[in-house]
Design a protein around this motif. Structure first.
Motif, PDB file in Angstrom:
ATOM      1  N   SER A  81       1.430  10.354  -2.440  1.00 32.21           N
ATOM      2  CA  SER A  81       0.312  10.803  -3.275  1.00 32.21           C
ATOM      3  C   SER A  81      -0.925  10.194  -2.939  1.00 32.21           C
ATOM      4  CB  SER A  81       0.790  11.238  -4.658  1.00 32.21           C
ATOM      5  OG  SER A  81       1.312   9.933  -5.042  1.00 32.21           O
ATOM      6  N   GLY A  82      -0.890   9.075  -2.040  1.00 30.99           N
ATOM      7  CA  GLY A  82      -1.934   8.207  -1.977  1.00 30.99           C
ATOM      8  C   GLY A  82      -2.137   7.046  -3.003  1.00 30.99           C
ATOM      9  N   ARG A  83      -0.931   6.722  -3.857  1.00 26.92           N
ATOM     10  CA  ARG A  83      -1.293   5.481  -4.705  1.00 26.92           C
ATOM     11  C   ARG A  83      -0.829   4.153  -3.858  1.00 26.92           C
ATOM     12  NH1 ARG A  83       2.009   7.842 -10.132  1.00 26.92           N
ATOM     13  NH2 ARG A  83       0.708   9.462 -10.403  1.00 26.92           N
ATOM     14  N   PHE A  84      -0.337   4.239  -2.872  1.00 26.05           N
ATOM     15  CA  PHE A  84      -0.121   3.105  -2.068  1.00 26.05           C
ATOM     16  C   PHE A  84      -1.237   2.759  -1.043  1.00 26.05           C
ATOM     17  CE2 PHE A  84       4.090   3.580  -3.977  1.00 26.05           C
ATOM     18  CZ  PHE A  84       4.732   2.359  -3.657  1.00 26.05           C
ATOM     19  N   ASP A  85      -1.773   1.691  -0.649  1.00 31.35           N
ATOM     20  CA  ASP A  85      -2.831   1.602   0.124  1.00 31.35           C
ATOM     21  C   ASP A  85      -2.580   1.057   1.416  1.00 31.35           C
ATOM     22  OD1 ASP A  85      -2.411  -1.078  -0.087  1.00 31.35           O
ATOM     23  OD2 ASP A  85      -4.063  -1.773  -1.219  1.00 31.35           O
ATOM     24  N   ALA A  86      -1.213   1.072   1.975  1.00 26.37           N
ATOM     25  CA  ALA A  86      -0.664   1.124   3.222  1.00 26.37           C
ATOM     26  C   ALA A  86      -0.033   2.195   3.883  1.00 26.37           C
ATOM     27  CB  ALA A  86       0.048  -0.225   3.312  1.00 26.37           C
ATOM     28  N   ALA A  87      -0.493   3.064   4.718  1.00 22.64           N
ATOM     29  CA  ALA A  87      -0.025   4.127   5.311  1.00 22.64           C
ATOM     30  C   ALA A  87       1.580   3.944   5.454  1.00 22.64           C
ATOM     31  CB  ALA A  87      -0.303   4.722   6.585  1.00 22.64           C
ATOM     32  N   GLY A  88       2.155   2.992   5.832  1.00 18.51           N
ATOM     33  CA  GLY A  88       3.420   2.528   5.928  1.00 18.51           C
ATOM     34  C   GLY A  88       4.334   2.205   4.754  1.00 18.51           C
ATOM     35  N   ILE A  89       3.635   2.235   3.631  1.00 17.22           N
ATOM     36  CA  ILE A  89       4.276   1.765   2.326  1.00 17.22           C
ATOM     37  C   ILE A  89       4.529   0.372   2.201  1.00 17.22           C
ATOM     38  CG2 ILE A  89       5.728   2.240   0.524  1.00 17.22           C
ATOM     39  CD1 ILE A  89       3.929   4.747   1.013  1.00 17.22           C
ATOM     40  N   ALA A  90       5.401  -0.039   3.067  1.00 14.64           N
ATOM     41  CA  ALA A  90       6.122  -1.279   3.068  1.00 14.64           C
ATOM     42  C   ALA A  90       5.847  -1.985   4.330  1.00 14.64           C
ATOM     43  CB  ALA A  90       7.285  -1.481   2.645  1.00 14.64           C
ATOM     44  N   PRO A  91       4.748  -2.261   4.855  1.00 13.79           N
ATOM     45  CA  PRO A  91       4.370  -2.702   6.113  1.00 13.79           C
ATOM     46  C   PRO A  91       4.988  -4.306   6.498  1.00 13.79           C
ATOM     47  CG  PRO A  91       2.317  -2.971   4.938  1.00 13.79           C
ATOM     48  CD  PRO A  91       3.194  -2.347   4.118  1.00 13.79           C
ATOM     49  N   VAL A  92       5.342  -4.340   7.843  1.00 15.13           N
ATOM     50  CA  VAL A  92       5.923  -5.757   8.206  1.00 15.13           C
ATOM     51  C   VAL A  92       4.725  -6.457   8.909  1.00 15.13           C
ATOM     52  CG1 VAL A  92       7.631  -7.014   9.846  1.00 15.13           C
ATOM     53  CG2 VAL A  92       8.274  -4.919   8.368  1.00 15.13           C
ATOM     54  N   VAL A  93       4.550  -7.801   8.491  1.00 16.57           N
ATOM     55  CA  VAL A  93       3.338  -8.378   9.179  1.00 16.57           C
ATOM     56  C   VAL A  93       3.799  -9.722   9.785  1.00 16.57           C
ATOM     57  CG1 VAL A  93       1.130  -9.700   8.850  1.00 16.57           C
ATOM     58  CG2 VAL A  93       1.748  -7.533   7.627  1.00 16.57           C
ATOM     59  N   LYS A  94       3.559 -10.014  11.079  1.00 12.27           N
ATOM     60  CA  LYS A  94       4.248 -11.322  11.742  1.00 12.27           C
ATOM     61  C   LYS A  94       3.546 -12.373  11.444  1.00 12.27           C
ATOM     62  CE  LYS A  94       5.946 -12.931  16.392  1.00 12.27           C
ATOM     63  NZ  LYS A  94       6.538 -12.554  17.379  1.00 12.27           N
ATOM     64  N   LEU A  95       4.224 -13.307  10.842  1.00 10.16           N
ATOM     65  CA  LEU A  95       3.820 -14.689  10.170  1.00 10.16           C
ATOM     66  C   LEU A  95       3.635 -15.568  11.352  1.00 10.16           C
ATOM     67  CD1 LEU A  95       2.857 -15.974   7.616  1.00 10.16           C
ATOM     68  CD2 LEU A  95       4.977 -17.013   7.431  1.00 10.16           C
ATOM     69  N   SER A  96       4.723 -15.834  12.073  1.00 16.80           N
ATOM     70  CA  SER A  96       5.033 -17.080  12.836  1.00 16.80           C
ATOM     71  C   SER A  96       6.076 -16.528  13.903  1.00 16.80           C
ATOM     72  CB  SER A  96       5.469 -18.309  12.520  1.00 16.80           C
ATOM     73  OG  SER A  96       6.668 -17.976  11.599  1.00 16.80           O
ATOM     74  N   GLU A  97       6.238 -17.289  14.916  1.00 13.38           N
ATOM     75  CA  GLU A  97       7.345 -17.119  16.142  1.00 13.38           C
ATOM     76  C   GLU A  97       8.321 -16.301  15.415  1.00 13.38           C
ATOM     77  OE1 GLU A  97       6.517 -17.647  19.169  1.00 13.38           O
ATOM     78  OE2 GLU A  97       8.686 -16.935  19.932  1.00 13.38           O
ATOM     79  N   ASN A  98       9.081 -16.753  14.709  1.00 17.93           N
ATOM     80  CA  ASN A  98      10.375 -15.963  14.006  1.00 17.93           C
ATOM     81  C   ASN A  98      10.401 -15.499  12.725  1.00 17.93           C
ATOM     82  OD1 ASN A  98      11.871 -16.856  16.261  1.00 17.93           O
ATOM     83  ND2 ASN A  98      12.130 -18.727  15.565  1.00 17.93           N
ATOM     84  N   ALA A  99       9.182 -15.593  11.844  1.00 18.56           N
ATOM     85  CA  ALA A  99       9.139 -15.077  10.622  1.00 18.56           C
ATOM     86  C   ALA A  99       8.287 -13.800  10.214  1.00 18.56           C
ATOM     87  CB  ALA A  99       8.521 -16.320   9.526  1.00 18.56           C
ATOM     88  N   TYR A 100       8.589 -12.998   9.583  1.00 21.40           N
ATOM     89  CA  TYR A 100       7.991 -11.771   9.322  1.00 21.40           C
ATOM     90  C   TYR A 100       7.678 -11.298   7.783  1.00 21.40           C
ATOM     91  CZ  TYR A 100       8.943 -10.982  14.376  1.00 21.40           C
ATOM     92  OH  TYR A 100       8.995 -11.282  15.647  1.00 21.40           O
ATOM     93  N   MET A 101       6.737 -11.059   7.393  1.00 19.52           N
ATOM     94  CA  MET A 101       6.571 -10.717   5.971  1.00 19.52           C
ATOM     95  C   MET A 101       6.686  -9.237   5.788  1.00 19.52           C
ATOM     96  SD  MET A 101       5.988 -13.817   5.298  1.00 19.52           S
ATOM     97  CE  MET A 101       5.977 -13.591   3.592  1.00 19.52           C
ATOM     98  N   LEU A 102       7.605  -8.932   4.854  1.00 14.81           N
ATOM     99  CA  LEU A 102       7.774  -7.495   4.400  1.00 14.81           C
ATOM    100  C   LEU A 102       6.835  -7.274   3.139  1.00 14.81           C
ATOM    101  CD1 LEU A 102       9.064  -4.700   4.487  1.00 14.81           C
ATOM    102  CD2 LEU A 102      11.204  -5.796   3.464  1.00 14.81           C
ATOM    103  N   GLU A 103       5.644  -6.836   3.231  1.00  8.95           N
ATOM    104  CA  GLU A 103       4.704  -6.515   2.332  1.00  8.95           C
ATOM    105  C   GLU A 103       5.167  -5.541   1.443  1.00  8.95           C
ATOM    106  OE1 GLU A 103       0.780  -6.432   3.907  1.00  8.95           O
ATOM    107  OE2 GLU A 103       0.830  -8.942   4.186  1.00  8.95           O
ATOM    108  N   LEU A 104       5.577  -5.671   0.131  1.00  6.85           N
ATOM    109  CA  LEU A 104       6.279  -4.745  -0.846  1.00  6.85           C
ATOM    110  C   LEU A 104       5.234  -4.485  -1.950  1.00  6.85           C
ATOM    111  CD1 LEU A 104       9.504  -6.101  -1.079  1.00  6.85           C
ATOM    112  CD2 LEU A 104       8.758  -4.122   0.502  1.00  6.85           C
ATOM    113  N   TRP A 105       3.848  -4.748  -1.765  1.00  7.14           N
ATOM    114  CA  TRP A 105       2.981  -4.883  -2.905  1.00  7.14           C
ATOM    115  C   TRP A 105       1.862  -3.923  -2.683  1.00  7.14           C
ATOM    116  CZ3 TRP A 105      -1.194  -6.954  -0.447  1.00  7.14           C
ATOM    117  CH2 TRP A 105      -1.040  -7.651   0.696  1.00  7.14           C
ATOM    118  N   HIS A 106       1.898  -2.965  -2.025  1.00  8.10           N
ATOM    119  CA  HIS A 106       0.711  -2.154  -1.398  1.00  8.10           C
ATOM    120  C   HIS A 106       0.816  -0.935  -2.455  1.00  8.10           C
ATOM    121  CE1 HIS A 106      -0.902  -4.054   1.898  1.00  8.10           C
ATOM    122  NE2 HIS A 106       0.507  -4.467   2.244  1.00  8.10           N
ATOM    123  N   GLY A 107       1.469  -0.874  -3.676  1.00 11.52           N
ATOM    124  CA  GLY A 107       1.391   0.021  -4.729  1.00 11.52           C
ATOM    125  C   GLY A 107       0.365  -0.139  -5.728  1.00 11.52           C
TER     126      GLY A 107
END
Ligand SMILES: *Cc1c(COP(=O)(O)O)cnc(C)c1O
Length: 500
Positions: A81-107
């Motif tokens: 219903s558009g309350r999250f500002d990321a289409a994927g709800i919980a997007p994964v963002v690559k931080l470094s070679e082996n680390a990935y941030m799972l962003e859970l705060w787009h609500g």
């Protein structure tokens, strides 16, 4: 599938009943009575689905007394219903070679609790229908900041529910207070309490155990319930995003199908990391679960020594949502470690209550360490991590998330393990802007600025938009100005509900 209590209550209930009740009658937590396993093809099939489809796919395995249509309706209400500002709800963002941030705060409230608290009210409403509940549900919350606002946003205007949030008038940040007292919705009530968080929480506990009030409530067609993180209906939505992150990483070619990952979670009440444990048990390819704590490092000690000792100083930190000495959701893991023996769990919980500590040994300890690794981040280390991560990777981490990143880095140094690792990013940096701005600009530069000015400063200097839930907050009208003393909390409930 049925749900049983971790403390041996002889009954078993459907998931709808478990969600409606929150706690089992013997004070234990509800756990599923059977294991859910996904085969590798099922896990891979998630890569082709969107977040809402993934959610229904996982939820239906645990909430099998809900129809697929009911679950789809709950899920699209929460995430579509558009309350999250990321289409994927919980997007994964690559931080470094082996680390990935799972962003859970787009609500809507900019912290990870939204993911579960947008869904839980809808699951409760359906549960009431499925169990022929006639009473209106009244959610009572005592909050130190994050949970109250996330619960208000989740329950606002949800039919058949009312929500009353109590917060310590002097005990939350400026942003958190404004978020709550400007809350819109026809069924929401917010009350400041003169006192600290403990006073507030004790007041709510006293209301929950007030038999006379309970009777009055029933006569008036109301029933109390709680939205806190021991409710199964809050845990199961959190399992979804770990599968979702894995599916996204496979789809993006960051990992091969079937490749193992590690998961790092900044932890307080042990809810979020327990959800990742369930994902691992269900067959998600996971090597280690890395439990990150702040200076309240009771879980670090437990995982490393087997001794859980709550008799220690409570420390107020810059990651306040992890300032916890009793991690309630740990009880579910203990139940599994003890081979689902409720007597053993009761023994540990009694020791915790009466002696302030308990210990696990031998096989139970070995199983724990096979799955979990733990460390903590001091206040200074957390601040340095925020600065370093921003300078090195251009990533703005809030203090809770920074605890996770710091502990992940300690893990790599200690073990040399280069497994790709998902780190749960649990709050927007804008939500805890004072600590974030102080870390990256220096305390001198931010001296004298209030949190609303800091929002603008962070946004301007870092080139990031202020999230919708926080933008314009200072200008929003205050809709709730009730303040009471601790002894008056019960009266407030009676007044608000118009009880006779
Ligand atoms: C609640 C919270 C946590 C802790 O999560 P638990 O499930 O209680 O372990 C971590 N970070 C933030 C921002 C939170 O709001």
């Amino acid at each position: 599938m049925y749900y049983v209590s971790t403390r041996g209550w002889s009954g078993r209930v459907t998931s709808a009943e478990a969600i409606k009740r929150g706690l089992a009658p013997d004070g234990g937590l509800f756990v599923p009575d059977a294991q859910v396993r996904l085969d590798p093809e099922e896990i891979l099939s998630l890569s082709k689905m969107d977040y809402m489809e993934r959610a229904v796919f996982i939820l239906r395995r645990f909430l099998d007394d809900y129809t697929d249509e009911e679950l789809a309706e709950c899920v699209s209400g929460a995430y579509g219903s558009g309350r999250f500002d990321a289409a994927g709800i919980a997007p994964v963002v690559k931080l470094s070679e082996n680390a990935y941030m799972l962003e859970l705060w787009h609500g809507p409230t900019c912290a990870f609790k939204d993911v579960a608290l947008q869904l839980l009210p809808r699951l409760i409403v359906k549960a009431n229908m499925k169990t022929n509940e006639n009473c209106e549900t009244v959610i009572l919350v005592a909050t130190s900041g994050d949970t109250g606002k996330a619960a208000l946003e989740g329950f606002r205007d949800v039919r058949g529910t009312r929500i009353i949030v109590f917060f310590p008038d002097e005990g939350v940040s400026q942003v958190q207070k404004m978020q709550m007292v400007t809350q819109e919705g026809s069924n929401v009530h917010v009350v400041g309490v003169k006192g600290n968080f403990d006073d507030t929480q004790n007041g709510v506990k006293a209301i929950f155990s007030d038999k006379e009030l309970d009777g009055t409530m029933l006569r008036n067609g109301y029933k109390f319930s709680s939205a806190n993180s021991i409710n199964w209906g809050r845990l199961v939505p959190q399992i979804v995003y770990y599968f979702s992150a894995y599916a996204d990483m496979v789809a993006a070619g960051e990992i091969a199908a079937g490749e193992k990952i590690n998961i790092t979670v900044p932890t307080g009440n042990f809810g979020n990391i327990l959800a990742s444990w369930y994902a691992r048990e269900m067959g998600l390819p996971v090597n280690k679960l890395i439990c990150a704590s702040n200076d309240n490092n009771v879980l670090t000690e437990f995982i490393n020594t087997g001794v859980y000792n709550r008799e220690r100083e409570f420390k107020k930190t810059i990651s306040p949502s992890m300032d916890i000495l009793i991690s309630s959701n740990l009880e579910r893991l203990l139940f599994e470690l003890a081979g689902r023996d409720p007597e053993q769990v009761r023994d540990w919980m009694n020791k915790l209550k009466n002696e302030g500590r308990y210990a696990i040994y031998g096989e139970e300890k070995r199983k724990l360490n096979e799955m979990f690794w733990a460390e903590y981040s001091t206040e200074q280390e957390t601040i340095e991590t925020i600065r370093e991560v921003y300078e090195e990777y251009g990533y703005l981490a809030d203090p809770h998330t920074a605890v996770g990143i710091d502990v992940y880095e300690k893990y790599v140094i200690a073990t040399g393990d280069m497994t790709k690792t998902v780190i749960a990013s649990t709050a927007s940096p804008f939500k805890f802007n004072r600590s974030v701005a102080g870390a990256i600009f220096g305390e001198d530069e931010i001296a004298g600025l209030d949190e609303f000015e800091l929002l603008e400063l962070l946004s301007g200097r870092c080139g990031l938009a202020v999230p919708a839930g926080l933008a314009g907050l200072a200008q929003r009208p205050v809709l709730h100005d009730r303040v009471c003393r601790r002894e008056e909390m019960r009266d407030q409930v009676i007044q608000i509900l118009g009880l006779k």
